[in-house]
Write an enzyme that holds these catalytic residues in place. Structure first.
Site, PDB file in Angstrom:
ATOM      1  N   LYS A  52      33.842  44.793  27.839  1.00 35.07           N
ATOM      2  CA  LYS A  52      33.745  43.617  28.029  1.00 35.07           C
ATOM      3  C   LYS A  52      32.224  43.090  27.802  1.00 35.07           C
ATOM      4  O   LYS A  52      31.960  41.721  27.519  1.00 35.07           O
ATOM      5  CB  LYS A  52      34.190  43.346  29.764  1.00 35.07           C
ATOM      6  CG  LYS A  52      35.565  43.549  29.817  1.00 35.07           C
ATOM      7  CD  LYS A  52      36.098  43.086  31.524  1.00 35.07           C
ATOM      8  CE  LYS A  52      35.420  44.217  32.165  1.00 35.07           C
ATOM      9  NZ  LYS A  52      35.886  45.480  32.256  1.00 35.07           N
ATOM     10  N   CYS A 109      38.149  40.364  48.304  1.00 38.09           N
ATOM     11  CA  CYS A 109      37.599  41.398  47.357  1.00 38.09           C
ATOM     12  C   CYS A 109      37.036  42.421  47.933  1.00 38.09           C
ATOM     13  O   CYS A 109      36.965  43.767  47.705  1.00 38.09           O
ATOM     14  CB  CYS A 109      36.709  40.751  46.348  1.00 38.09           C
ATOM     15  SG  CYS A 109      36.131  41.666  45.103  1.00 38.09           S
ATOM     16  N   MET A 110      35.892  42.157  49.027  1.00 37.14           N
ATOM     17  CA  MET A 110      35.153  43.001  49.579  1.00 37.14           C
ATOM     18  C   MET A 110      34.896  42.836  50.973  1.00 37.14           C
ATOM     19  O   MET A 110      34.325  43.729  51.739  1.00 37.14           O
ATOM     20  CB  MET A 110      33.816  43.392  48.859  1.00 37.14           C
ATOM     21  CG  MET A 110      33.242  42.094  48.524  1.00 37.14           C
ATOM     22  SD  MET A 110      32.424  40.776  49.186  1.00 37.14           S
ATOM     23  CE  MET A 110      32.288  40.718  50.800  1.00 37.14           C
ATOM     24  N   MET A 159      38.718  48.431  45.568  1.00 35.54           N
ATOM     25  CA  MET A 159      39.884  47.659  45.921  1.00 35.54           C
ATOM     26  C   MET A 159      40.760  48.358  46.853  1.00 35.54           C
ATOM     27  O   MET A 159      41.816  47.798  47.650  1.00 35.54           O
ATOM     28  CB  MET A 159      40.659  46.520  44.800  1.00 35.54           C
ATOM     29  CG  MET A 159      39.493  45.714  44.354  1.00 35.54           C
ATOM     30  SD  MET A 159      39.034  44.671  45.875  1.00 35.54           S
ATOM     31  CE  MET A 159      37.216  45.124  45.590  1.00 35.54           C
ATOM     32  N   GLY A 183      33.432  44.114  42.681  1.00 34.87           N
ATOM     33  CA  GLY A 183      34.032  43.926  41.560  1.00 34.87           C
ATOM     34  C   GLY A 183      33.644  42.482  40.976  1.00 34.87           C
ATOM     35  O   GLY A 183      33.389  42.348  39.733  1.00 34.87           O
ATOM     36  N   GLN A 184      32.698  41.632  41.772  1.00 34.75           N
ATOM     37  CA  GLN A 184      32.010  40.728  41.209  1.00 34.75           C
ATOM     38  C   GLN A 184      30.466  40.776  40.944  1.00 34.75           C
ATOM     39  O   GLN A 184      29.942  41.538  41.761  1.00 34.75           O
ATOM     40  CB  GLN A 184      32.434  39.491  41.765  1.00 34.75           C
ATOM     41  CG  GLN A 184      33.805  39.293  41.968  1.00 34.75           C
ATOM     42  CD  GLN A 184      34.066  37.645  42.832  1.00 34.75           C
ATOM     43  OE1 GLN A 184      34.205  36.884  42.269  1.00 34.75           O
ATOM     44  NE2 GLN A 184      34.550  37.846  44.098  1.00 34.75           N
TER      45      GLN A 184
END
Lengths: 262, 805
Positions: free
Chosen positions: B92, B176-177, B351, B388-389
């Protein structure tokens, strides 16, 4: 009579053997014969008759041998090619055109320096399977498995993904609305500069992730990109890398754009 | 060899150009998604300018080098100077530059008129937004993201909490967190991991708690497994509910029944106590005990070692095996490992533990195992959550763009904290609303309900995220079919998404290196980049959008848009002291807005010892991990190991460890107990299978960017359902066959992929969520952790049947 018993036994054994051999021979000949629906090996089942569609014929071993498998169509058993070229083999690169080789190379890369995509199916969880062919590289019937250009990392699929998804079943209609991606990648350099006509050319690309020169320039590289002297192992002794391309720390090679004015 | 003189070079170049054009035509014939390649250069990178930027995608925070030419990104390289990725990226990251050039970039504001979205001007768009705010400022909500840059999140935060006196601002990071945050807060009194990625280089044992970093944090995973190529030994233990690419590299795979990770963690603690191998010195010196009360909350109730030991004693290996399916011997193996002082153990999770109706509790328990065994605070010994971000930490957690937070770890409900924020923002006393706003699921519930039924939120402004795809139980929360006509949705994004499809007003946004930015990654590393290319059409920065809206309200006389001296909240001056009208796009880049906002925000970060350095330090570096503290010689030093005397400058000399934000105010961390209880929904006769959702290597979250990158899309063109062969055989399902997946909430049709990317055990199926054509969140559950409010996307009960055509 005590002696005739074993004789009869051995006789019937012989007959038995003959029958088995005969059946095996016929079976073998039938098995290697032309497949009934022949022409396009695996494609035969996509075939002609309605009956073949409802009850597809299993392909024969010969059909399987000749079956095209995605981009690897040319891959087949060819033991003669297994030894592979040696660094001591004479190399004649005189007159070869680099450009088609470069175009071929860039077909699987978004830009020069991008990790190439994989033109064949892979299992996903072991570097060993990739390195079986891509460690030293392989030439087979005109196809090349390039040796990896960088030190061996162990999670190959982290960077290299298949160019065609292995999912079974009918795909969803493609996202036509997305349209083509307009990215235009940086092209490959064609020829390193020489100080005079027979001076060793400098390395025209960065060596980050390309520290194994033999990947492209060795015996298993594309012909036009090969070195004429692959037996010489210390490449940078004569071919100078460029500090700015390699962005060596401390060179201030990354001028930051003030206030983000492009 | 051709002769190398200049004319020959030129001829070669022209020939190359012709060849490239020819191949481009050929390529178009077969692969329409590929653009024309450029002709070969005489030297790599001729005319290409290189600059640094953190990657746009996950929370790992790799640095990439961005090559631009002619105002466009043309190449990407891993940055060898970056400590996070040391020159390597994932697929990616290598293709991140292509994410800018999808054909359908949004380039003009669009307003829904009679059901159709029609182009309008930015002036009109900003004016409509201001009208919506004025309708009822208390019913206006802001839904942001862990992809917000730090200055974007800070501007939104100041606009909402400081300007509108409205706390209805929450980020997708809630999905997400949030459980990791409440975990850290309730154990250490302060958010974010104590360790860093350095632990991954030092650990002897890495434990993956429901985590698949080979696909989700590939660079961190290869950082671990590549140690083996160098002859180091590192043991990987995968505690999971499905076999993944990470499992392929693991030494042990412990498969557990979904939700029973709490029992496993308690089982390890039981073994430590039963074997007497817990770290008595560490616990006596640095820990207190706590347990969940009757009603789950952040604080719990005090406990003691004796009580803890008694509670944990129930979780014998045999009982844990019964609950979780993990063999008792494997629980003993984990107990023995944690009992060894000579090993360094790092736990990783993402997650699997966070998207959990007991998210906060399982986070607490994993910290507890590390604290109890003393596997904490030494390089390689760390409980570490991954994000994740790219800026879930930097923006959502640190700037505090959650409904209950103020910048720098402050709480809206805390009088002293509000007072501090009002002082730092120069606001009149009492401006900030003391009541926490609506968290994500609540925000969309209040928006999707009619006003008459208590749906008090009338407008949501969404930036940098795609709730139309990622909200759980989407039918309930954001369904175009049931949208109340009085409600209004504003969405700023770069491509059409499942959310823009529902939006009343769509705003075209600039992305990544089309704007200045700052991110903060999973290891507390704050990163900076400059704008390197211009956004397409009329696309503009999200931060500008917020400031322009604030200024429009200011122009109309809204008192909240002024500070206590009557100045506009976002007034910015150049070096000569003149006000720069940054709300006017033509002047937005006349000064560095990011720098101004960051310098202002930086003053908030001292309270919780999350000290940030001046902006210019980040320009020079490849990110710095806070606390970044100025040394006697004027240089700035980052911190790798928080709370440990050998590295953290805020630990008093001689203490060894000091949890200086301790919940109990005595420099001690808390060892929590929480028991295992069954999940809110389990498979039954009607819905006999577990459904887990998640991500794949090639696509990032809802796929808005990565699905427009041909290399990524070709490798992973669509979502699918993973299933065990035995379950498929039972249902008569063939590989590749279209099936219907349904829960009590909704259903989707999608193809089955047996033995595909991952391999779930019998009784369980998996669907990735990246494909907007196959919205698995029509099926998922919106039940959430009562403390963190984070929904559980990892388990609900479903059934699968052959699709009747």
């Amino acid at each position: 009579m005590p002696t005739s018993q074993p004789a009869t036994q051995s006789q019937s054994l012989h007959i038995g053997f003959a029958v088995v051999l005969g059946v095996a021979l016929i079976g073998f000949l039938v098995g290697t014969g032309r497949p009934p629906l022949s022409t396009g090996p695996l494609a035969a089942s996509h075939g002609a008759t309605e009956d073949a569609q409802t009850h597809p014929t299993a392909p024969t071993y010969r059909a399987l041998r000749d079956a095209p498998w995605r981009d690897g169509a040319a891959w087949a058993t060819d033991t003669a090619g297994l030894r592979g070229p040696s660094v001591l083999d004479p190399v004649d690169v005189e007159g070869l055109d680099k450009l088609p080789a470069l175009a071929d190379r860039s077909a699987r890369r978004a830009y020069d320096g991008a990790p190439p995509t994989i033109p064949h199916a892979v299992r996903q969880d072991s570097a060993a399977e990739c390195l079986a062919c891509h460690d030293e590289g392989l030439r087979l019937r005109g196809r090349i498995a390039s040796p990896v250009s960088h030190e061996a990392f162990t999670s190959c699929t982290q960077c290299h993904v298949v160019s065609q998804a292995p999912m079974p079943g009918a795909p969803l209609p493609p996202d036509a609305a997305f349209g083509p991606n307009g990215f235009v990648g940086m092209a490959s350099p064609a020829q390193g500069a020489r100080a005079w006509s027979i001076a060793p050319p400098v390395i025209p690309h960065r060596t980050l992730m390309r520290e194994r020169c033999m990947s492209c320039h060795g015996p298993n590289g594309r012909d036009a990109l090969r070195s004429s002297h692959p037996d010489r192992q210390s490449c940078e002794q004569c071919h100078a890398p460029a500090a700015d391309l390699d962005m060596r720390p401390g060179l201030a090679a990354l001028p930051s754009t003030p206030f983000g004015q492009p | 060899m051709s002769s190398p003189d200049r004319t020959e070079d030129r001829r070669t170049f022209l020939k190359a150009a012709a060849l490239a054009a020819a191949t481009a035509v050929a390529a178009r014939g077969t692969r329409p998604a590929q653009a024309a390649p450029q002709p070969p250069l005489s030297r790599m990178g001729d005319g290409v300018t290189w600059d640094k930027a953190p990657c746009r995608f996950c929370g790992t925070g790799c640095h990439v080098q961005v090559g631009t030419r002619g105002g466009r990104v043309v190449a990407i390289a891993g940055d060898p100077q970056a400590e996070v990725n040391k020159g390597l990226l994932c697929v990616k990251g290598y293709h991140v530059g292509l994410a800018l050039y999808g054909a359908d970039r949004l380039t003009t504001p669009l307003l829904r008129v009679d059901g159709k979205q029609v182009p309008i001007s930015w002036e009109r768009a900003i004016s409509i937004m201001a009208d919506r705010v004025e309708l009822d400022p208390a019913g206006f909500a802001f839904y942001g993201s862990g992809q917000w840059t730090i200055p974007e999140g800070y501007a939104a935060q100041k606009f909402m909490k400081g300007g509108l006196a409205n706390n209805h601002i929450d980020p997708n990071a809630r999905l997400c967190m949030a459980s990791a945050v409440t975990g850290f807060l309730s154990v250490y009194g302060v958010d974010e991991p104590a360790g860093t990625y350095t632990d991954l280089d030092k650990a002897d044992v890495i434990i993956l708690w429901g985590n698949n970093p080979a696909e989700m944090h590939p660079v961190l995973f290869s950082r671990v497994i590549d140690r083996r190529s160098r002859g180091e030994k590192v043991t990987i233990i995968d505690i999971g509910t499905r076999r993944t690419r990470s499992t392929a590299h693991a030494d042990h795979y412990l498969e557990f029944q979904p939700h029973t990770d709490l029992a496993i963690a308690n089982g390890i603690a039981q073994q430590l106590l039963a074997n007497g191998t817990w770290d008595k010195d560490f616990v006596e010196a640095h820990c207190n005990f706590r347990k969940s009360g009757e009603k789950p909350d952040l604080n719990g109730v005090e406990s003691s070692f004796q009580e803890y030991a008694a509670l944990v004693a129930e979780y014998t290996p045999e009982r844990v095996e019964e609950l979780s399916g993990v063999p008792a011997d494997d629980i003993r193996m984990l107990g023995r490992l944690f009992g060894r002082r000579d090993l360094k153990i790092t736990s990783l999770w993402c997650m699997g533990m966070n998207q959990h109706t007991r998210g906060t509790d399982i986070n607490r328990l994993v910290h507890a195992v590390h604290l109890l065994s003393g596997h904490f605070g030494k390089p390689g010994d760390a409980p570490t959550s991954l994000t994740g971000q790219p800026s879930a930490c930097g923006t959502a957690r640190e700037v505090g763009t959650l409904a209950h937070l103020l910048p720098g770890g402050r709480l809206v409900a805390n009088d002293e904290h509000r007072k501090q924020a009002e002082e730092l923002w120069n606001l009149p006393a009492g401006r900030i609303n003391p009541k926490p706003g609506a968290h994500t699921v609540e925000m969309f519930s209040l928006w999707s309900k009619p006003k008459a039924d208590g749906g008090s939120i009338h407008t949501i402004y969404v930036q940098v995220t795609n709730p139309g795809q990622t909200l759980p139980n989407r039918h309930l929360l954001l369904d175009p079919g049931v949208k109340d006509p009085d409600k209004f949705l504003i969405v700023s994004d770069v491509y059409p998404t499942a959310t823009t499809a529902v939006a009343d007003l769509v705003l075209p946004a600039a992305m990544w290196v089309e704007k200045n930015g700052m991110y903060g990654n999973s290891e507390r590393r704050t990163q900076q980049w400059f704008r390197q290319v211009l956004p397409p059409g009329q696309a503009r920065d999200d931060c500008w959008q917020t400031i322009a809206l604030a200024h429009e309200l200011h122009r109309r006389g809204m008192p909240g848009m002024k500070d206590k001296d009557g100045r506009f909240l976002f007034e910015m001056k150049d070096e000569a002291g003149r006000v720069v009208p940054v709300w006017d796009w033509a002047h937005y880049y006349d000064l560095n807005v990011d720098r101004v906002l960051f310098e202002e925000y930086r003053t908030f970060t001292r309270l919780k010892h999350k000290d940030l350095a001046p902006y210019d330090e980040y320009v020079r570096s490849r990110g710095l991990r806070w606390p970044v503290v100025q040394q006697a010689d004027g240089t700035w030093r980052e911190t790798q190991f928080r709370f440990a005397e050998f590295d953290d400058p805020y630990v008093e000399k001689g203490k060894g460890f000091q949890f200086y934000h301790s919940v109990t105010k005595d420099d001690r961390a808390l060892i929590w107990f929480a028991d295992y209880r069954p999940p809110p929904e389990s498979p039954d006769e009607q819905y006999p299978l577990w459904l887990c959702t998640g991500r794949v290597l090639e696509h990032w979250h809802s796929g808005t960017m990565t699905r427009r990158v041909p290399q990524l899309r070709d490798a992973m063109p669509q979502a699918y359902l993973e299933m065990h062969r035995a379950d498929a055989a039972k249902l008569g399902i063939q590989n590749g066959e279209l099936v219907t997946l349904e829960s009590r909430r909704g259903s989707i049709d999608l193809p089955v992929w047996l033995d595909g990317r991952g391999r779930p055990p019998q009784g369980s199926v998996f669907v990735p969520f990246f494909d907007e054509r196959l919205l698995v969140n029509r099926v998922t559950l919106h039940e959430h952790c009562p403390i963190s409010k984070q929904p559980d996307y990892k388990k609900c009960a479903v059934r699968v049947r052959r699709k009747v055509v």
